[in-house]
Design a protein around this motif. Sequence first.
Motif, PDB file in Angstrom:
ATOM      1  N   LEU A  30      34.013 -12.024  -6.050  1.00 18.25           N
ATOM      2  CA  LEU A  30      33.238 -12.965  -6.988  1.00 18.25           C
ATOM      3  C   LEU A  30      33.117 -14.185  -5.900  1.00 18.25           C
ATOM      4  O   LEU A  30      33.587 -14.437  -4.809  1.00 18.25           O
ATOM      5  CB  LEU A  30      34.247 -13.433  -7.910  1.00 18.25           C
ATOM      6  CG  LEU A  30      34.680 -12.733  -9.188  1.00 18.25           C
ATOM      7  CD1 LEU A  30      36.113 -13.226  -9.790  1.00 18.25           C
ATOM      8  CD2 LEU A  30      33.652 -12.456 -10.050  1.00 18.25           C
ATOM      9  N   ASP A  31      32.109 -15.055  -6.558  1.00 14.32           N
ATOM     10  CA  ASP A  31      31.603 -16.189  -5.790  1.00 14.32           C
ATOM     11  C   ASP A  31      32.577 -17.290  -5.918  1.00 14.32           C
ATOM     12  O   ASP A  31      32.220 -17.828  -7.187  1.00 14.32           O
ATOM     13  CB  ASP A  31      30.236 -16.606  -6.147  1.00 14.32           C
ATOM     14  CG  ASP A  31      29.618 -17.914  -5.333  1.00 14.32           C
ATOM     15  OD1 ASP A  31      30.450 -18.446  -4.604  1.00 14.32           O
ATOM     16  OD2 ASP A  31      28.521 -17.866  -5.302  1.00 14.32           O
ATOM     17  N   ALA A  79      31.496 -20.863  -6.760  1.00  7.66           N
ATOM     18  CA  ALA A  79      30.633 -20.966  -8.128  1.00  7.66           C
ATOM     19  C   ALA A  79      31.692 -20.969  -9.270  1.00  7.66           C
ATOM     20  O   ALA A  79      31.367 -21.557 -10.306  1.00  7.66           O
ATOM     21  CB  ALA A  79      29.783 -19.877  -8.095  1.00  7.66           C
TER      22      ALA A  79
END
Length: 479
Positions: A80-81, A84
């Motif tokens: 996952l980012d 973000a």
Amino acid sequence: MDAAMDTYDVIVLGAGPVGENLADRAHAAGLSAVVVESELVGGECSYWACMPSKALLRPVIARADARRTPGLREAVAGPLDAPAVLAHRDAFASHWKDEGQARWLDSVGIDLVRGHGRLDGPRRVTVTTPDGQRRTLTARHAVAVCTGSRAALPDLPGLADAKPWTSREATSAAAVPGRLAVVGGGVVAVEMATAWRALGSAVTLLVRGDGLLPRMEPFAGRLVADALTEAGADLRFGTSVTEVRRADPAGPVTLTLADGATVEADEVLFATGRAPRTDDLGLESVGLTPGTWLEVDDTCQVPGVPGGWLYAVGDSNHRALLTHQGKYQARIAGAVIAARAQGLPLLETDPWGAHVATADRAGAPQVVFTDPEVAAVGLTAAEAERAGHRVRVIDHDLSQVAGASLYVDGYRGQARLIVDEDRGHVIGATFTGPAVGELLHSATLAVVAEIPIERLWHAVPAYPTVSEVWLRLLESYRR
């Protein structure tokens, strides 16, 4: 000396969703209302609970589903980012600013007084404002305590100095900790373990009992535990923490366990229960005990207070520590206060039940937003048996439902209905598996409306959806 004296029909202590809804319902019925708030308008749910936690979890669940979907799993193979995801969380928490919600109060004609409010005798609230002034508010008809609950921390050596996370820090942290220890096995513990593990933390879950989600059906906790373990979390059951130390405020924290072992982490989350935020509300001025949950009747009125002017709504009355149930109570309490203020009879027999809270115990639905999700309403099998019901328990493997197997590859889940054989309707339902939160309202209708079990047979679920599990459960019941 009081700087100002103001009189309203209704004074609401707490501007969370419960207080907002109560004030709005009373004001819509023609009463003047003021809300007193010491922190952010919107309360725990908006800034440190429902909204930020689900904003953290939504990318986690979406990626988990995508990884189980042919043709898509390869596209989401990476991590996952995290920045973000945290930015997405920040946006849903309104960056911890409440101007929008304050504007809403103003737009509907509800006054807001910022500061710490305390009862000061019957129908009277004294507010200490942020600039140190005192403002006295008087209620013509009612004061409603809507102050919610806070995280309860155990009395452990070194804990206060170790600066542990509670649910607030867990949902608002600005960075992903390298190592996170989570103490507890309930909803907050498993949701935050799910979120932060997916964001990259090495998670160690320390559980005093022998399973997760102890207030739900045992299979729910087992399936969530299996998923967390597969995700790389370290789950330790039958484990108690006896001491917490953090020698350097910027350094790691060390937890000593009952067996003498230690766990080192960069942050530690204690998810060990909730306590009422009633310790500094001036309850003693009206003959009540500070720091306690406030007992109420089904109109949310606190009994034993002369004049019947005091109400406790939402978490403060301990009937159901869920935002949606607090808002449900708020709608009812607002209508009750307005009816009593206008000398109107309470309509206990009204089919809408506008003046009595009847569905905030056995009819309270809850979703745990883990992977897999858990959705439950009503009684568990154990609770039903303890309550003396003659029940039949119906289970079904959700992986055998066509809609579930189409939803994701390798779908794992379980569904359970608790049927009261004497009354002939469902009194409890639990679903565990991907996307089962969307099954919950149908179960809530069955429980709250007491729909006869034979009538549910004629409520045909669409094919192929996960909801088809209802048909399978009913087929099993008829055998």
